[in-house]
Design an enzyme around this catalytic site. Structure first.
Site, short mmCIF file in Angstrom:
data_model
loop_
_atom_site.label_atom_id
_atom_site.label_comp_id
_atom_site.label_asym_id
_atom_site.label_seq_id
_atom_site.Cartn_x
_atom_site.Cartn_y
_atom_site.Cartn_z
N ASN A 51 65.12 77.84 -4.32
CA ASN A 51 65.43 76.69 -5.16
C ASN A 51 65.00 77.01 -6.60
O ASN A 51 63.81 77.07 -6.89
CB ASN A 51 64.68 75.46 -4.63
CG ASN A 51 65.01 74.19 -5.42
OD1 ASN A 51 65.20 74.24 -6.63
ND2 ASN A 51 65.07 73.07 -4.72
N PHE A 84 45.76 75.24 -5.42
CA PHE A 84 45.51 76.52 -6.08
C PHE A 84 44.57 77.41 -5.28
O PHE A 84 43.82 78.19 -5.84
CB PHE A 84 44.98 76.29 -7.50
CG PHE A 84 45.82 75.34 -8.31
CD1 PHE A 84 47.12 75.68 -8.64
CD2 PHE A 84 45.33 74.11 -8.70
CE1 PHE A 84 47.92 74.80 -9.36
CE2 PHE A 84 46.12 73.22 -9.42
CZ PHE A 84 47.41 73.56 -9.75
N GLY A 102 53.70 80.81 2.31
CA GLY A 102 54.20 79.57 2.89
C GLY A 102 55.68 79.62 3.21
O GLY A 102 56.07 79.60 4.39
N GLY A 117 54.24 81.73 -5.41
CA GLY A 117 53.13 80.87 -5.85
C GLY A 117 52.14 81.60 -6.73
O GLY A 117 51.47 80.98 -7.54
N GLU A 118 52.03 82.91 -6.55
CA GLU A 118 50.95 83.62 -7.22
C GLU A 118 51.39 84.65 -8.25
O GLU A 118 50.68 84.89 -9.23
CB GLU A 118 50.04 84.23 -6.16
CG GLU A 118 49.13 83.15 -5.62
CD GLU A 118 48.70 83.30 -4.18
OE1 GLU A 118 47.50 83.48 -3.97
OE2 GLU A 118 49.54 83.21 -3.28
#
Lengths: 699, 331
Positions: free
Chosen positions: A586, A232, A501, A659-660
């Site tokens: 995905n 995180f 990433g 992710g965020e």
């Protein structure tokens, strides 16, 4: 992209290993002669260590050494004062890790840590962030390199002249990243070389930091990070555990395992800074924004400047002729704050998206419509069109799925038995950036392919996503592809952070696979006949030469909450997010990222709070029993959807990173819904029953 | 963690004798609280006497009605027991409102009653706590005390008792069977825990070495209409910020009998006798329930951060009793 692995819902490649316990984490590797380190925290806030009495600890059977500033191996003073550990007697904050006890068993190390006697000279301290703190100052820039303040037009005049205004101050507390796996390391020195198995978000940066601190050539340090139990943001760079383990291992000349305790994760490795944010909005009577001002205050430590970019979100989200953003910092006697999921955007969006809701109420316009009306055609900062901006599409799709059209805007108009029910909305955005990375692709004699890159899978599914991307780039079924990641011996790549990433790593993987295919085309027979064929690439030039365009992912968050009219308890009936984040590699792992972010936003809105006791200069709730994180029972219905978005200005895979974005607007959507349910606006998080029961006389 | 010895006694008498002879020994049952406190250095026994294999794990129906619950009966098993669910729903609900499934599978009946406060200062050896270290001061009194006591605290300690089970047992007039060095003894649940007073380090009225062997529930037909209401900051796995256990027996509209106990307000499970007195013999109404709660809380002294516990406790008193009166206790 012929075989079409991208877009398929593959389960995580390492899923079985993880759920059966076979996957090894940093302190689980079998190592001959391993010893155990236990870190000792400082018991004062600011001062000097005057004496370390190690004798009682050393007298305990099994204790090998007490490593502290008086005897520790020397480190090079580097740019990271937080990591210059065990080098000096100064104490900069309570809980600073000032010694390590090494023993032949974990239990002896822990007991030894208790027995070390440390005396201090302690001075006065300041640990509480206030809006009028005498130490407030203007940093030269905010993270990572944004201007501290921006201004366009004349905010004061624009605000004063507007027919509709709102002015409110929002507060967020300290939040603590609490991955399941704490910061943890196994460190071994062999012939002057350092090998660490470490829990982090990027092996190469940790390798670089260790090489610098221990004054070694980079190739003498190897960092292996195969599986990580969450980060995180808090493991974005080398942190205390890996440095302490390496110091201790050198001191005792044996391998050392060191994991921080849960309590030690609260502070010494970073946390999200508390913020105090004043937002002022002005609009015409149609709700078109004419002036926006966002003033953000946050804290840093005396060791290092960490300037959370809290108001940067506001610079590109909505447009107005008169705009201003400012950031001010205070250096407190606290640990240095650090990244936590969507640093900057997350607290900043909470304030701005709450303010938009307040403005909607003042001007009498539906909050979805208000956002649509203020959607800028070009980036207000750069003055250039966004590569893609689908906020409005997210809002419309979300409103349709959520049933927003039936909403009665009147606060406190819906009741279900003892529950007051309300709904709320918020927008969200997060930058879509990429970093340079290198990768290799190898064709094997058996017809298989190997892709190697020092990417890190911190639980997100990155390994699986890269495997899918590689398969398509090679034009083969994914079963023929093996992906190796998580090792600084692999071609270097950036950290798993900033939602960069997959964007960055897939870029390098695709280029490596393309290069390999080109090489194979030039190979007689089109394949490796008597050896492997490898292509190695770096995206450094390509990424550097990318034009500076406004690239963002967007999202719309919708929440329905219920508030107990008697007790003030808040529960979330439903969370729904719609996101425009480029191509989704995905759906399984993407959904997991998005609902994970939304859950963390729920946690921020209702549960999490680092409670500081100023007398001790320390958070008193430093474990998972007292620092509440949302549990499964709090997440009743949660949905993440995404638009099919194609943006050719991003990266070869066309991804924006997910992710965020899931956390960014969640807290505001929930607190806006709490206001709709109760008529009470809570502007300091978390929204808890004691704030509602006292304010509203709800019953 | 301090090195310690481990002993598995053959019987209750031996266990008690060992504890009485070893000043730094502690009983180990489910270990869900003790083991954490040992790791934190808050409790440092040099001998653990493991009572989990003693024959104390039965739930028996008593001849004249009532139930005897062995001290090592696990919380999960007790909550699922058909007689408990039928005759003492307040108890089943209190158990299921506590902790997590994993913890309930380990935690025992006796251990639950003797668990320690979750005051954050008690659990942190770096901070002052008279309960942990007599004479060191109470950091909570003027510190972060949102979760702590509003009733019956002293300047030396403002801790609360964390158990949900104990609150239900207090309402049910349970009796605790203990074995002390002098022999067996019955202790009413209401007399098991102490007020903090001058000695917050003394939490119970039990003699050194005493072992809880069982908890006895009286025959109480009215308890079939009983409820446990718990308010917490998240939906599961959190200690109460307010809780109420209630048994209501109505004769028409009139309160024939009532049992009421509060959690999260004091150093011990708080039997609300004054509130019961207000209610008994009067026609039930939500207004009466509110007056009863006010009577009980009249002497409350909220701390800096926990004044909200008074309206909260009042609200859940009204709700629990009203739902029982209407015959619709919420699950």
């Amino acid at each position: 992209m012929t075989t079409g692995a991208v877009g398929q819902a593959y389960p995580r490649l390492e899923g079985r290993e993880k759920v059966t316990g076979a996957a090894r984490y940093a302190v689980e590797y079998p190592v001959d002669g391993v010893t155990y380190g236990w870190a000792v925290p400082a018991a004062v806030v600011r001062g000097r260590i005057t004496r370390v009495d190690a004798a009682p600890a050393l007298a305990l059977p099994g204790v090998l050494s007490v490593v502290h500033h008086g005897n520790a191996p020397r480190l090079a003073p580097g740019p990271e004062p937080d990591l210059w550990l065990l080098q000096e007697p100064a104490v900069h904050y309570r809980g600073q890790l000032i010694a390590v006890v090494v023993a032949t068993s974990l239990e002896a190390a822990r007991e030894g840590a208790r027995l070390v006697r440390i005396d201090y000279d302690a001075g006065p301290h300041s640990t509480v962030l206030t809006a009028d703190h005498p130490g407030l100052y203007r940093p030269d820039q905010v993270n990572p390199s944004y201007p501290t303040d921006t201004a366009e037009g004349d905010f004061d005049a624009g605000y004063a002249a507007a027919p509709v205004r709102m002015d409110a101050t929002y507060r967020t507390p300290a939040y603590h990243n609490n991955p399941m796996e704490p910061h943890a390391t196994t460190a071994q020195w062999r012939d002057g070389r350092l090998l660490v198995h470490d829990s982090n978000q990027g092996a190469a940066p940790v390798q670089a930091t260790l090489a610098e601190l221990f004054e070694l050539p980079r190739e003498s340090v190897r960092v292996i990070t195969k599986h990580v139990g969450g980060g995180f943001g808090g493991k974005g760079y080398a942190k205390a555990a890996v440095v302490l383990a390496a110091l201790a291992a050198r001191q005792v000349d044996r391998p050392v395992r060191l994991a921080l305790t849960r309590q030690q994760v609260f502070g010494p490795v970073g946390y999200r800074t508390p913020t105090i944010q004043r937002v002022r909005l002005a609009a015409d009577t149609d709700g078109r924004l004419t002036a926006i001002c966002h003033d953000a205050i946050s804290q840093t430590s005396t060791l290092r400047e960490f300037a959370e970019q809290t108001a940067v979100y506001t610079r590109s989200m909505y447009a107005a002729p008169h705009r201003r953003t400012t950031h001010r910092l205070v250096r407190l006697d606290v640990p240095t704050p650090f990244w936590m999921r969507a640093p900057g955007e997350c607290p900043g969006a909470y304030a701005l998206e709450s303010a938009m809701d307040e403005l909607a109420t003042v001007v009498g316009i539906d909050p979805v419509e208000l956002r649509i009306r203020n959607d800028p055609a070009v980036d207000p900062e750069l003055g250039r069109p966004f590569t893609s901006r689908n906020l409005v599409a997210c809002l419309r799709d979300g409103a349709r799925r959520f049933g927003w059209a039936e909403r009665d805007p009147t606060p406190r108009a819906r009741r279900d038995g003892r529950w007051l029910v309300g709904t709320g909305v918020a927008g969200a955005s997060y930058p879509a950036r990429s970093r340079a990375a290198a990768a290799t692709a190898t064709a094997r004699r058996d017809g298989g392919f190997l892709v190697r890159i020092d990417a890190t899978d911190i639980g997100t599914g990155a390994r699986t996503a890269l495997w899918q991307v590689a398969a398509d780039a090679l034009g083969v079924p994914p079963e023929r592809v093996e992906v190796q990641i998580g090792d600084s011996d692999l071609p270097p790549a950036g950290v798993a952070g900033g939602s960069m990433g997959t964007a960055s790593w897939s870029w390098a993987v695709i280029r490596a696979c393309e290069a390999l295919r080109a090489k194979l085309r030039d190979t007689p027979g089109g394949g490796p006949s008597d050896g492997e064929v490898t292509a190695e690439v770096s995206t450094a030039d390509e990424v550097r030469d990318q034009p500076a365009l406004p690239r963002y992912a967007y999202g719309a968050h919708f929440a329905e909450v219920r508030v107990d009219a008697d007790t003030g308890e808040v529960r979330v009936n439903r969370l729904l997010g719609v996101f425009a984040a480029g191509r989704v590699v995905n759906p399984t792992t993407a959904r997991s990222q998005l609902i994970g972010g939304m859950t963390m936003g729920l946690s921020m809105a209702l549960h999490e709070e680092g409670v500081l006791d100023e007398r001790y200069g320390d958070w008193v709730n430093h474990d998972l029993a007292t620092y509440h994180i949302t549990g499964c029972a709090d997440v009743e219905r949660i949905e993440a959807h995404w638009l099919d978005e194609r943006d050719g200005e991003l990266n070869p895979a066309g991804v924006k990173g997910i992710g965020e974005i899931g956390i960014v607007g969640t807290a505001a959507a929930i607190t806006n819904a709490v206001h709709h349910a109760t008529g009470v606006r809570i502007r300091d998080l978390p929204v808890r029953l004691d704030k509602l029961i006292g304010l509203s006389g709800l019953a | 963690m301090r090195p310690f010895r481990y002993h598995r006694p053959a019987g209750v008498a031996e266990a008690v004798a060992v504890l009485a002879a070893e000043p730094q020994a502690a009983y180990l049952a489910g270990g869900t609280n003790l083991v954490d406190l040992m790791k934190l250095g808050v409790q440092r026994p040099d001998l653990l006497v493991d009572v989990t294999r003693l024959p104390l794990d039965a739930v028996e129906e008593l001849p004249g009605g009532g139930l005897r619950i062995g001290a090592t009966v696990r919380n999960s098993d007790l909550a699922a027991h058909p007689v408990v669910r039928r005759d003492y729903p307040v108890l089943a609900r209190a158990l299921l409102a506590a902790a997590s499934g994993q913890l309930r599978n380990l935690a025992t009946t006796g251990g639950n009653l003797l668990q320690r406060t979750r005051c954050v200062y008690f659990q942190d050896t770096g901070k002052a706590c008279n309960k942990r270290e007599p004479g060191s001061g109470c950091a909570a009194r003027h510190g972060q005390n949102r979760d702590l006591a509003v009733l019956d605290w002293s300047d030396l300690c403002v801790a609360t008792h964390p158990s949900d089970l104990a609150v239900a047992l207090a309402a049910l007039d349970a009796v605790v069977e203990v074995h002390e060095p002098d022999g067996p003894r019955d202790v009413p649940l209401a007399a098991l825990h102490r007020s903090p007073g001058e000695h917050p380090e003394r939490e119970t009225t039990l003699a050194r070495g005493a072992l809880i062997t069982a908890v006895r529930l009286p025959h109480l037909p009215a308890a079939r209409r009983s409820a446990y209401l718990k308010v917490r900051d998240r939906a599961s796995f959190a200690f109460a910020v307010g809780s109420v256990a209630a048994v209501l027996d109505l004769d028409g509209d009139v309160v024939r009998d009532v049992r009421l106990a509060y959690g999260a307000v004091a150093h011990r499970p708080w039997r609300a006798y004054r509130a019961e007195e207000e209610l008994r013999g009067r026609p039930f109404s939500p207004q009466l329930a509110a007056r009863a709660a006010d009577a009980e809380l009249a002497e409350a002294r909220p701390l800096r951060h926990n004044g909200f516990k008074l309206p909260l406790t009042r609200a859940i008193t009204v709700r629990a009793l009203t739902e029982l009166a209407e015959g619709t206790p919420a699950p």
